[in-house]
Scaffold this active site. Structure first.
Site, PDB file in Angstrom:
ATOM      1  N   LYS A  53       3.586   0.391  49.252  1.00 18.94           N
ATOM      2  CA  LYS A  53       3.153   1.765  49.531  1.00 18.94           C
ATOM      3  C   LYS A  53       2.803   1.916  51.013  1.00 18.94           C
ATOM      4  O   LYS A  53       3.181   2.897  51.655  1.00 18.94           O
ATOM      5  CB  LYS A  53       1.972   2.144  48.628  1.00 18.94           C
ATOM      6  CG  LYS A  53       2.394   2.334  47.170  1.00 18.94           C
ATOM      7  CD  LYS A  53       1.237   2.352  46.171  1.00 18.94           C
ATOM      8  CE  LYS A  53       1.808   2.381  44.737  1.00 18.94           C
ATOM      9  NZ  LYS A  53       0.778   2.272  43.695  1.00 18.94           N
ATOM     10  N   GLN A  97      -5.429   1.827  42.971  1.00 25.17           N
ATOM     11  CA  GLN A  97      -4.445   1.023  42.235  1.00 25.17           C
ATOM     12  C   GLN A  97      -5.045   0.556  40.902  1.00 25.17           C
ATOM     13  O   GLN A  97      -6.153   0.024  40.863  1.00 25.17           O
ATOM     14  CB  GLN A  97      -4.013  -0.174  43.098  1.00 25.17           C
ATOM     15  CG  GLN A  97      -2.860  -0.979  42.535  1.00 25.17           C
ATOM     16  CD  GLN A  97      -1.547  -0.199  42.435  1.00 25.17           C
ATOM     17  OE1 GLN A  97      -1.257   0.664  43.250  1.00 25.17           O
ATOM     18  NE2 GLN A  97      -0.770  -0.478  41.413  1.00 25.17           N
ATOM     19  N   ASP A 120      -1.636  10.650  42.690  1.00 24.11           N
ATOM     20  CA  ASP A 120      -1.145   9.895  41.539  1.00 24.11           C
ATOM     21  C   ASP A 120      -0.951  10.816  40.325  1.00 24.11           C
ATOM     22  O   ASP A 120      -0.287  10.435  39.362  1.00 24.11           O
ATOM     23  CB  ASP A 120      -2.189   8.838  41.145  1.00 24.11           C
ATOM     24  CG  ASP A 120      -1.712   7.418  41.362  1.00 24.11           C
ATOM     25  OD1 ASP A 120      -0.497   7.210  41.456  1.00 24.11           O
ATOM     26  OD2 ASP A 120      -2.579   6.533  41.435  1.00 24.11           O
TER      27      ASP A 120
HETATM   28  N1  GUN Z   1      -0.514   0.811  38.322  1.00 25.25           N
HETATM   29  C1  GUN Z   1       0.742   0.824  37.804  1.00 25.25           C
HETATM   30  N2  GUN Z   1       1.373   1.958  38.162  1.00 25.25           N
HETATM   31  C2  GUN Z   1       0.509   2.676  38.906  1.00 25.25           C
HETATM   32  C3  GUN Z   1       0.586   3.928  39.568  1.00 25.25           C
HETATM   33  O1  GUN Z   1       1.597   4.657  39.521  1.00 25.25           O
HETATM   34  N3  GUN Z   1      -0.520   4.302  40.254  1.00 25.25           N
HETATM   35  C4  GUN Z   1      -1.641   3.554  40.295  1.00 25.25           C
HETATM   36  N4  GUN Z   1      -2.679   4.016  40.962  1.00 25.25           N
HETATM   37  N5  GUN Z   1      -1.766   2.389  39.684  1.00 25.25           N
HETATM   38  C5  GUN Z   1      -0.685   1.959  39.004  1.00 25.25           C
END
Ligand code: GUN
Length: 299
Positions: A53, A97, A120
């Site tokens: 990211k 995350q 998100d």
């Molecule tokens: N963990 C697995 N996929 C995601 C996601 O799309 N966003 C976040 N914040 N955590 C994750």
């Protein structure tokens, strides 16, 4: 029949070029989009997602702040950190995350994020907007799947989509997005899961099969209809001593077994993963521009 490989990394590149134009226009207006990514603990898969990211932000000229906290960080400290990012004018998107360590209440953390910075799309306000079809941040993986389908010429309209998996991150929201009365949606959707009776009889009726249950190579050729489109959301890290990293990625679909029978399939890696990241970039740019209706499938 020759099978089309739907390459998410190539579609993500196209979207990246589109975003470059939007970002240049924002920068001209004195706005640099900014994303904060918070990682609590040392889960290796999460570390690698967070790194990707940050790299995507760097490539696009998005200001990015990666904040790493130890696994024993208190819930209160994490909530305080979110409060400060909610107030920070440089930050247009906040991502925590997941998963978080067990002592932290995930729902409480998500609720603390300002819904207008929730890139998100996990805050209940945005989940609700998605369900009723109002403009809001759409979650990145489900929205990326929709983009992939449409841009690869597999518009879900009128088709039977079977989603296997009912997580809040993928299964439930992808079903909610594809069932909407909207362009790029209008599908007939079935959600199947670990308690579904005779799963294969249901997956075999899918025109589009979305595999999102998190079990490596679970979907085999006897579970798919001839000519179906298969979207593999699985990203399972499998120990592999023959690889110099010590692991390899496996999807939820047995790719080699299923490939010959279907009309199109996404690979792992290089399929859904890059789409998730680019949709996060897109949500950050939309947040910075203050135009949430700027979503191609929102009408
Ligand atoms: N963990 C697995 N996929 C995601 C996601 O799309 N966003 C976040 N914040 N955590 C994750």
């Amino acid at each position: 029949m020759s099978t089309v490989i739907i390459r998410g990394n190539e579609i993500a590149e196209q979207i990246k070029e589109e975003l470059r134009i939007d970002i240049a226009q924002l920068i001209e207006k004195g706005i640099t989009p900014g994303l904060a990514v918070i990682l609590v603990g040392e889960d290796p898969a999460s570390q690698s997602y967070v790194r990707m990211k940050g790299k995507a932000c760097e490539e696009l000229g998005i200001f990015s702040q990666t904040i790493i906290r130890p696994a024993d960080t208190s819930e209160e400290d994490l909530l305080d950190l979110i409060d400060s990012l909610n107030m920070d004018q440089r930050i247009h998107g906040i991502l925590v995350q997941l998963p978080l360590p067990d002592h932290i209440d995930e729902n409480k953390v998500i609720l603390r994020i300002d819904p207008s910075k929730d890139v998100d799309g996990f805050h209940p306000i945005n989940v609700g907007k998605m369900l009723i079809g109002e403009p809001g941040f759409l979650p990145c993986t489900p929205h990326g799947i929709q983009e992939m389908l449409v841009r690869s010429g597999n518009d879900p309209e009128g088709k039977h989509v079977v989603v296997v998996g009912r997580s809040n991150i993928v299964g439930k929201p992808v079903a909610a997005i594809l069932v909407q009365k909207k362009k790029g949606a209008n599908a007939t959707v079935t959600i199947a899961h670990s308690r579904t009776r005779d799963l294969a009889s249901i997956t075999r009726t899918a025109d589009i099969l979305v595999a999102a249950m998190g079990s490596p190579k679970f979907i085999t050729s006897d579970m798919v209809k001839e000519g179906a489109v298969v979207i593999d959301v699985g990203s399972n890290r499998i120990a592999d001593p023959s690889s110099n990293r010590g692991y390899r990625w496996a999807g939820d679909v047995d790719f080699e077994d299923v490939k010959e029978k279907v009309s199109a399939i996404t690979p792992v890696p290089g399929g859904v993963g890059p789409m998730t990241i680019i949709m996060l970039m897109k949500n950050t740019v939309i947040s910075a521009s203050g135009t949430l209706t700027n979503n191609i499938y929102s009408n």
